[in-house]
Design an enzyme around this catalytic site. Sequence first.
Site, PDB file in Angstrom:
ATOM      1  N   TYR A 142     -30.167 -60.090  15.679  1.00 29.25           N
ATOM      2  CA  TYR A 142     -30.482 -61.492  15.379  1.00 29.25           C
ATOM      3  C   TYR A 142     -30.505 -61.762  13.877  1.00 29.25           C
ATOM      4  O   TYR A 142     -30.321 -62.894  13.449  1.00 29.25           O
ATOM      5  CB  TYR A 142     -31.849 -61.882  15.957  1.00 29.25           C
ATOM      6  CG  TYR A 142     -31.806 -62.388  17.380  1.00 29.25           C
ATOM      7  CD1 TYR A 142     -31.241 -61.623  18.388  1.00 29.25           C
ATOM      8  CD2 TYR A 142     -32.348 -63.624  17.711  1.00 29.25           C
ATOM      9  CE1 TYR A 142     -31.215 -62.074  19.689  1.00 29.25           C
ATOM     10  CE2 TYR A 142     -32.330 -64.087  19.017  1.00 29.25           C
ATOM     11  CZ  TYR A 142     -31.759 -63.311  20.005  1.00 29.25           C
ATOM     12  OH  TYR A 142     -31.736 -63.764  21.297  1.00 29.25           O
ATOM     13  N   ASP A 225     -28.930 -51.027  30.236  1.00 29.79           N
ATOM     14  CA  ASP A 225     -28.179 -51.550  31.391  1.00 29.79           C
ATOM     15  C   ASP A 225     -28.787 -51.034  32.696  1.00 29.79           C
ATOM     16  O   ASP A 225     -28.967 -51.786  33.656  1.00 29.79           O
ATOM     17  CB  ASP A 225     -26.681 -51.210  31.284  1.00 29.79           C
ATOM     18  CG  ASP A 225     -26.400 -49.723  31.059  1.00 29.79           C
ATOM     19  OD1 ASP A 225     -27.331 -48.971  30.690  1.00 29.79           O
ATOM     20  OD2 ASP A 225     -25.240 -49.310  31.243  1.00 29.79           O
ATOM     21  N   ASP A 249     -34.382 -60.104  24.782  1.00 32.25           N
ATOM     22  CA  ASP A 249     -34.073 -61.492  25.149  1.00 32.25           C
ATOM     23  C   ASP A 249     -33.535 -61.533  26.578  1.00 32.25           C
ATOM     24  O   ASP A 249     -33.972 -62.325  27.412  1.00 32.25           O
ATOM     25  CB  ASP A 249     -33.037 -62.045  24.155  1.00 32.25           C
ATOM     26  CG  ASP A 249     -32.666 -63.480  24.457  1.00 32.25           C
ATOM     27  OD1 ASP A 249     -33.570 -64.276  24.794  1.00 32.25           O
ATOM     28  OD2 ASP A 249     -31.463 -63.811  24.366  1.00 32.25           O
ATOM     29  N   ASP A 253     -35.592 -62.517  30.370  1.00 33.46           N
ATOM     30  CA  ASP A 253     -35.162 -63.595  31.273  1.00 33.46           C
ATOM     31  C   ASP A 253     -35.014 -63.052  32.686  1.00 33.46           C
ATOM     32  O   ASP A 253     -35.388 -63.706  33.666  1.00 33.46           O
ATOM     33  CB  ASP A 253     -33.815 -64.183  30.825  1.00 33.46           C
ATOM     34  CG  ASP A 253     -33.992 -65.441  29.985  1.00 33.46           C
ATOM     35  OD1 ASP A 253     -35.057 -65.577  29.356  1.00 33.46           O
ATOM     36  OD2 ASP A 253     -33.065 -66.280  29.961  1.00 33.46           O
TER      37      ASP A 253
HETATM   38  C1  IPM Z   1     -35.912 -66.882  23.605  1.00 30.89           C
HETATM   39  C2  IPM Z   1     -34.756 -67.806  23.343  1.00 30.89           C
HETATM   40  C3  IPM Z   1     -34.421 -67.749  21.871  1.00 30.89           C
HETATM   41  C4  IPM Z   1     -33.917 -66.355  21.562  1.00 30.89           C
HETATM   42  C5  IPM Z   1     -33.437 -68.823  21.391  1.00 30.89           C
HETATM   43  C6  IPM Z   1     -33.895 -70.221  21.739  1.00 30.89           C
HETATM   44  C7  IPM Z   1     -33.173 -68.716  19.915  1.00 30.89           C
HETATM   45  O1  IPM Z   1     -33.688 -67.461  24.161  1.00 30.89           O
HETATM   46  O2  IPM Z   1     -36.964 -67.063  22.968  1.00 30.89           O
HETATM   47  O3  IPM Z   1     -35.789 -66.004  24.446  1.00 30.89           O
HETATM   48  O4  IPM Z   1     -32.740 -66.034  21.774  1.00 30.89           O
HETATM   49  O5  IPM Z   1     -34.736 -65.562  21.096  1.00 30.89           O
HETATM   50 MG    MG Z   2     -34.158 -65.995  25.633  1.00 30.51          MG
END
Ligand code: IPM
Ligand code: MG
Length: 368
Positions: A142, A225, A249, A253
Amino acid sequence: MANPSILILAGDGIGPEVMAEVKKIISWYGDKRGLVFDVSEDLVGGAAYDVHGKPLADETMARAQEVDAVLLGAVGGPKYDNLDFSVKPERGLLRLRKEMDLFSNLRPAQCFDALADFSSLKKDVVAGLDIMIVRELTSGVYFGMPRGIFEENGERVGINTQRYTESEIERVARSAFELAKRRGNKVCSMEKANVMESGILWREVVQRVHDEEYPEVELSHMYADNGAMQLVRWPKQFDVIVTDNLFGDILSDCAAMLTGSLGMLPSASLGAPMENGRPKAMYEPVHGSAPDIAGQGKANPIACILSFAMALRYSFDQGDEATRLEKAIEKVLADGVRTADLMGPEGGTPVSTVEMGAKIIEALDASL
Ligand code: IPM
Ligand code: MG
């Protein structure tokens, strides 16, 4: 002594709506529990861009550095999709993370009993699930240099750099081990040491921190993975997962969706201790700004309210009050109160954002 201070950055989309409910909860703690906070508010994301031409004003950044905790709603929306990369709403969020040096991002994935049917996985795979992903938040691909889009041999090349120093890995590893000691005493570290040098170093350093400082915690390593696969195969094998910025990240999710609703999950981003002993901290729901439902009173405020519960626990040393709030939410869900995102195929009448907030306050009152 001065009251603890909170800066609210509600942001865009559903951010202001869900944050309005959090503000009521904060007031409740002042009125009913004598926990009075100095609350100030400011702009972030598109809302800040509209006023300042950038997604985070310097004054706001300075204020965020001073307060005991920042509560953030959400940033972004279609209106800002075509802005230059450097002023996109997300850059405001990334600036806060980076300049406050919030290296440890705690993302719990917890499945509420009342919602176990909402998962796309079988109920017995997710019921009772309680895992914590610790995502490194201020380094890795990042932020690594060089980055950019360059010309090379007559064509363009897009470059980002995955980069981790030993000390960056050490500090996030420590935060994962510390958490694990207060939970299930188990850490699984994820990287791709099979293809990435940064992964080799990650694995080595996490192992060393373990051996030298936390030998009593159970540590395992997994390629990221495989980790993704294991998360959907049998997530209850995990307690704390520690991983880098990008893998974190994606894996967070994935873990979030195991629980059935993104509208339920909070997060804490923590940095080094300040002079008063509290960590630099920002709390935000994992969900985004949901522009499709913004302004309609449909949004689920629970993730944002649970983020405030994390603030009570991690910034203000009020673990019991955090538990009180979490229990109040569990109670409301067990009573069948549902916002639109929690409506199953059998239907029913969803409550609004404001009604959900009011039910949670009722449950808090009942807890006294
Ligand atoms: C998260 C989001 C952020 C990230 C974005 C909005 C920059 O996806 O907080 O997980 O990628 O970190
Ligand atoms: Mg995210």
